[in-house]
Write an enzyme that holds these catalytic residues in place. Structure first.
Site, PDB file in Angstrom:
ATOM      1  N   LYS A 169     -31.869  -9.448 -10.201  1.00 50.83           N
ATOM      2  CA  LYS A 169     -32.272  -8.059 -10.006  1.00 50.83           C
ATOM      3  C   LYS A 169     -31.542  -7.540  -8.768  1.00 50.83           C
ATOM      4  O   LYS A 169     -31.904  -7.854  -7.628  1.00 50.83           O
ATOM      5  CB  LYS A 169     -33.790  -7.968  -9.826  1.00 50.83           C
ATOM      6  N   CYS A 222     -22.085  -5.847  33.694  1.00 48.38           N
ATOM      7  CA  CYS A 222     -21.966  -6.878  32.668  1.00 48.38           C
ATOM      8  C   CYS A 222     -22.841  -8.065  33.080  1.00 48.38           C
ATOM      9  O   CYS A 222     -22.729  -8.545  34.211  1.00 48.38           O
ATOM     10  CB  CYS A 222     -20.507  -7.315  32.545  1.00 48.38           C
ATOM     11  N   GLU A 236     -31.757 -12.258 -15.593  1.00 52.99           N
ATOM     12  CA  GLU A 236     -30.640 -11.708 -14.813  1.00 52.99           C
ATOM     13  C   GLU A 236     -31.091 -11.493 -13.376  1.00 52.99           C
ATOM     14  O   GLU A 236     -32.271 -11.302 -13.122  1.00 52.99           O
ATOM     15  CB  GLU A 236     -30.232 -10.333 -15.380  1.00 52.99           C
ATOM     16  N   SER A 242     -38.849   2.041 -16.100  1.00 50.03           N
ATOM     17  CA  SER A 242     -38.976   1.167 -14.928  1.00 50.03           C
ATOM     18  C   SER A 242     -39.537  -0.157 -15.424  1.00 50.03           C
ATOM     19  O   SER A 242     -39.671  -0.361 -16.629  1.00 50.03           O
ATOM     20  CB  SER A 242     -39.879   1.806 -13.890  1.00 50.03           C
ATOM     21  N   LEU A 243     -39.875  -1.055 -14.540  1.00 53.57           N
ATOM     22  CA  LEU A 243     -40.308  -2.383 -14.962  1.00 53.57           C
ATOM     23  C   LEU A 243     -41.615  -2.760 -14.293  1.00 53.57           C
ATOM     24  O   LEU A 243     -41.830  -2.456 -13.123  1.00 53.57           O
ATOM     25  CB  LEU A 243     -39.266  -3.425 -14.551  1.00 53.57           C
ATOM     26  N   ASP A 250       0.831  -1.202   0.000  1.00 51.75           N
ATOM     27  CA  ASP A 250       0.000   0.000   0.000  1.00 51.75           C
ATOM     28  C   ASP A 250       0.865   1.251   0.000  1.00 51.75           C
ATOM     29  O   ASP A 250       0.535   2.251  -0.617  1.00 51.75           O
ATOM     30  CB  ASP A 250      -0.901   0.027   1.242  1.00 51.75           C
ATOM     31  N   GLU A 296       3.847   1.644  -1.323  1.00 47.31           N
ATOM     32  CA  GLU A 296       4.372   1.899  -2.675  1.00 47.31           C
ATOM     33  C   GLU A 296       3.293   2.496  -3.563  1.00 47.31           C
ATOM     34  O   GLU A 296       3.533   3.408  -4.348  1.00 47.31           O
ATOM     35  CB  GLU A 296       4.852   0.591  -3.307  1.00 47.31           C
ATOM     36  N   TYR A 297       2.098   1.935  -3.424  1.00 47.90           N
ATOM     37  CA  TYR A 297       0.974   2.439  -4.214  1.00 47.90           C
ATOM     38  C   TYR A 297       0.748   3.916  -3.902  1.00 47.90           C
ATOM     39  O   TYR A 297       0.591   4.742  -4.791  1.00 47.90           O
ATOM     40  CB  TYR A 297      -0.282   1.617  -3.905  1.00 47.90           C
TER      41      TYR A 297
HETATM   42  S1  IVH Z   1     -33.093  -3.661 -16.688  1.00 50.59           S
HETATM   43  C1  IVH Z   1     -36.181  -1.546 -19.025  1.00 50.59           C
HETATM   44  N1  IVH Z   1     -31.634  -5.372 -15.315  1.00 50.59           N
HETATM   45  O1  IVH Z   1     -34.470  -2.795 -11.282  1.00 50.59           O
HETATM   46  C2  IVH Z   1     -35.144  -2.265 -18.289  1.00 50.59           C
HETATM   47  N2  IVH Z   1     -32.738  -3.626 -14.137  1.00 50.59           N
HETATM   48  O2  IVH Z   1     -37.565  -1.846 -11.666  1.00 50.59           O
HETATM   49  C3  IVH Z   1     -34.857  -1.639 -16.995  1.00 50.59           C
HETATM   50  N3  IVH Z   1     -32.309  -3.599 -11.734  1.00 50.59           N
HETATM   51  O3  IVH Z   1     -34.559   0.567 -12.212  1.00 50.59           O
HETATM   52  C4  IVH Z   1     -33.769  -2.126 -16.217  1.00 50.59           C
HETATM   53  N4  IVH Z   1     -30.964  -5.341 -11.696  1.00 50.59           N
HETATM   54  O4  IVH Z   1     -32.508  -0.273 -11.000  1.00 50.59           O
HETATM   55  C5  IVH Z   1     -32.437  -4.282 -15.268  1.00 50.59           C
HETATM   56  N5  IVH Z   1     -30.287  -6.914 -14.212  1.00 50.59           N
HETATM   57  C6  IVH Z   1     -31.074  -5.838 -14.176  1.00 50.59           C
HETATM   58  C7  IVH Z   1     -31.357  -5.157 -12.971  1.00 50.59           C
HETATM   59  C8  IVH Z   1     -32.211  -4.055 -12.996  1.00 50.59           C
HETATM   60  C9  IVH Z   1     -31.538  -4.384 -10.985  1.00 50.59           C
HETATM   61  C10 IVH Z   1     -33.120  -2.483 -11.222  1.00 50.59           C
HETATM   62  C11 IVH Z   1     -32.949  -1.185 -11.947  1.00 50.59           C
HETATM   63  C12 IVH Z   1     -34.318  -0.779 -12.419  1.00 50.59           C
HETATM   64  C13 IVH Z   1     -35.203  -1.632 -11.580  1.00 50.59           C
HETATM   65  C14 IVH Z   1     -36.422  -2.039 -12.355  1.00 50.59           C
END
Ligand code: IVH
Length: 667
Positions: A119, A411, A117, A85-86, A36, A38-39
């Site tokens: 989430k 204690c 994927e 959003s989703l 560390d 050196e870094y």
């Molecule tokens: S795709 C239209 N992929 O989940 C596609 N979102 O409610 C939008 N999130 O706001 C996002 N992992 O913050 C995507 N592998 C992933 C994710 C992901 C987490 C979050 C992201 C987004 C929310 C969706």
């Protein structure tokens, strides 16, 4: 341009390259090559050069990762494409309905490919790279306009300032999730509790708080991490599928979560969701579901979106991890530092598939702030490895019979006086020989992050202490085969394993031993700082408080406790006994393979059974170097399938071309 300036420019470029390389060794490979100290020298030299020649301070310089000037307020930035959003699905039927909708809209398609994927439960951000250089990072904001948090994002070490490709797109907006890993979150909350600050409710809040700090140095002190998962906008590179996007992002050096799957039917998706629902707690970051995306980008386009939600993706949400139950009593646990930690004894309740009986209450002030009483109905929360917590009482359910908690003045184990110093958030047992402290110290000593002695659970340790066989950690190394085999549950094999594990632990480096001592405020990071600065326990134990405080990253409070620790004769005796037992109380040289020492590699094409990132790690952890373009200085081109123009170049320069397999046999 003056001579000076030219020299400075060349030197700065060289320093940046070296620092980036060592960052990669340290943060990505977890295998540093230099100390560390050196870094720090390299880093300071670059900082000084940039100060003397401000025009050299490029925005992607590693110096920008730690301490750019605090901002007044974040400016607003418009995203290149809206951050959508989703829609959610909460069960299998809703996933099937999602596919049915898609089929109705698309009409004729017979099979649909998906990418599933994890989430990640963090904060969504958009990163804009111009010509491969990170220029801007922003929060989601309202989806159209977000806040410019570029400087804070630069503090995330795994996030590249420059894309690793010789031909980056002119412009690309990459999206992903910033998150705080659970161990870092737990550590941060422990520190906050100890300092009398209220702990964060969950890693997501902690990450969001860290990202919105006006002072990037504060963000830098919280070990945030990042996963990239999509491209919002790109110029100059045609893309066909989500699967390809994830691959491209990984090739560019962005961290991509490797647990995604490409599936050819919804059945595969459902299976994936089921598996991860059961495994969600095995990760060291929080996930709250699975994101399912139609793989083909043309189909995505055809499906479009309704208001803010795309029709081509859905979030499968895992069931909640909070529950309501009765808090029966408040108990006190004595920590290894003597801290009297309050915890809730609950009416057992199932949360996210696990039965919870206890939950942490952090400290006395937190109990008062939330007004938690014995007999209350409370909301409890559990997430990942995060210790279950009591979120707070449900006031409407109070009957009036609830009892306010009175924090003990002694204690609960050895009855010695408990002392709460001004500035501390809790009281501490004043007896250094308190058996509870002793046991906790031993548990800490053998734990995974410390000496990592497998096969010694809390119950065995308790037995060993009760029977007087072990008083302090050095006694563990005196246990012989006969003694161990007489302990309950130890047969020949487990005895053998424990002895081997004790023997192996002698290889742990000095920093781990320091951490294992359990000195208050000395977590793994501080232990590493101390080990690399003082290199030897003798020097450290003789150092003055000022000398310790002068180490970068160590404040006066930590310095005082470390100094105080080595003032006590019983601690010095323990250190001596550990030394006699053969533990490392000196910093040794760093260990790594050197079979590829001095050799420069370029990787091209798809390697069978190994991603490019893995190949790179493999080369570097064996002492080799990886560069992005072929030149006369390249020793080997590692070529996989569809190698592209690098192969021709290598052949024309007479550079040796090898396969992935040949690379492995070189080591
Ligand atoms: S795709 C239209 N992929 O989940 C596609 N979102 O409610 C939008 N999130 O706001 C996002 N992992 O913050 C995507 N592998 C992933 C994710 C992901 C987490 C979050 C992201 C987004 C929310 C969706």
């Amino acid at each position: 341009m003056s001579q000076d300036h030219q020299q400075a420019e060349a030197r700065a470029a060289k320093l940046r390259e070296r620092i980036e390389y060592h960052n990669y060794r340290y943060y990505v490979l977890d295998d540093p090559l230099i100390s560390d100290a050196e870094y720090d020298r390299l880093f300071r030299e670059l900082q000084e050069l940039e100060k003397a020649f401000p025009e050299l301070a490029s925005p992607d310089s590693p110096t920008r990762r730690v301490g750019a000037e605090p901002q007044e307020k974040f400016s607003k930035v418009r995203h290149h494409a809206p951050m959508l959003s989703l829609a959610n699905a909460f069960d299998e039927a809703e996933l099937r309905a999602f596919e049915k909708r898609i089929r109705n809209l698309l009409g004729t398609v017979d099979s649909i490919d998906y990418v599933s994927e994890l989430k990640i439960d963090g904060v969504a951000v958009a990163l804009t790279y111009h010509g491969g250089v990170l220029r801007r990072g922003a929060t989601r904001g309202n989806g159209l306009v977000g806040e410019d948090i570029t400087e804070n994002l630069r503090t995330i070490h795994r996030l590249p300032g420059r894309l690793e490709t010789p031909s980056p797109p002119a412009l690309v907006e990459i999206r992903g999730e910033v998150f705080l890993p659970i161990p870092a979150f737990n550590r941060m909350n422990e520190e906050r509790s100890a300092a009398g600050e209220s702990p964060f409710a969950n890693p997501r809040n902690a990450a969001a708080g860290a990202l919105r700090q006006l002072d990037p140095a504060v963000t830098a002190s919280r070990p945030l991490d990042f996963f990239a998962y999509s491209i919002g906008h790109i110029e100059g590179l045609p893309l066909q599928s989500q699967h390809q996007i994830l691959k491209v992002l990984g090739d560019w050096g962005l961290p991509v979560n490797s647990d995604y799957r490409h599936q050819h039917s919804l059945e595969g998706v459902i299976e994936y969701c089921r598996q991860w629902e059961a495994k969600r707690n095995s990760l060291d970051y929080e996930i709250d579901g699975v994101v399912v995306k139609v793989n083909d980008l043309e189909l995505q386009q055809a499906l479009g979106s309704v208001s803010r939600d795309p029709r081509w993706a859905i979030a499968y949400k895992f069931p909640g991890q909070t529950a309501t139950t009765r808090l029966l009593k408040i108990g006190i646990n004595v920590g290894r530092t003597g801290s009297l930690n309050p915890y809730a004894i609950l009416e057992p309740v199932r949360v996210g598939g696990v039965t919870i009986r206890n939950a942490t209450l952090h400290n006395e002030d937190d109990i008062r702030r939330k007004d938690i009483r014995e007999g209350d109905w409370v909301i409890v929360k559990r997430a990942g490895d995060v210790i279950p917590q009591v979120v707070g009482p449900i006031m409407e359910k109070r009957s009036g019979k609830e009892v306010e908690f009175s924090y003990p003045r002694n204690c609960p184990v050895c009855r010695s006086e408990a002392v709460r110093e001004p500035g501390d958030a809790m009281a501490y047992c004043s007896n250094n020989a308190c058996p509870a402290r002793r046991l906790e110290s031993l548990n800490h000593f053998v734990s995974r992050g410390a000496m990592d002695i497998r096969g010694l659970g809390p119950q065995t340790l308790q037995k060993l202490v009760e029977e007087g066989l072990v008083r302090d950690p050095s006694d563990l190394y005196r246990l012989d085969r006969e003694t161990i085999s007489q302990l309950e549950g130890y047969k020949e094999k487990s005895t053998q394993n424990l002895l081997a594990s004790l023997e192996n632990s002698l290889q742990q480096p000095f920093s781990r031993v320091l951490f294992a001592l359990g000195i208050r405020h000395v977590g793994d990071t501080v232990a590493e700082l101390l080990a690399s600065e003082f290199r030897d326990v003798e020097r450290l134990s003789r150092a003055s408080q000022e000398e310790i405080a002068s180490v970068k990253g160590i404040g006066p409070e930590i310095a005082a406790t470390v100094h105080g620790y080595f003032q006590r004769p019983e601690n010095l005796e323990l250190v001596n006994r550990l030394k006699e037992a053969g533990l490392n109380l000196q910093q040794g040289p760093s260990q790594r393979g050197s079979a590829l020492e001095g050799k420069t590699f370029v990787i091209t094409g798809t390697l069978p059974g190994m991603s490019r990132q893995q190949a790179r790690q493999f080369i570097e952890s064996n002492g080799g170097k990886v560069t992005s373009s072929v030149s006369s200085r390249t020793d080997y081109l590692v070529a996989g399938e569809s190698p592209g123009s690098k192969l021709q170049k290598a052949e024309s320069l007479g550079v040796r071309v090898i396969t992935g397999e040949e690379l492995q046999t070189m080591v």
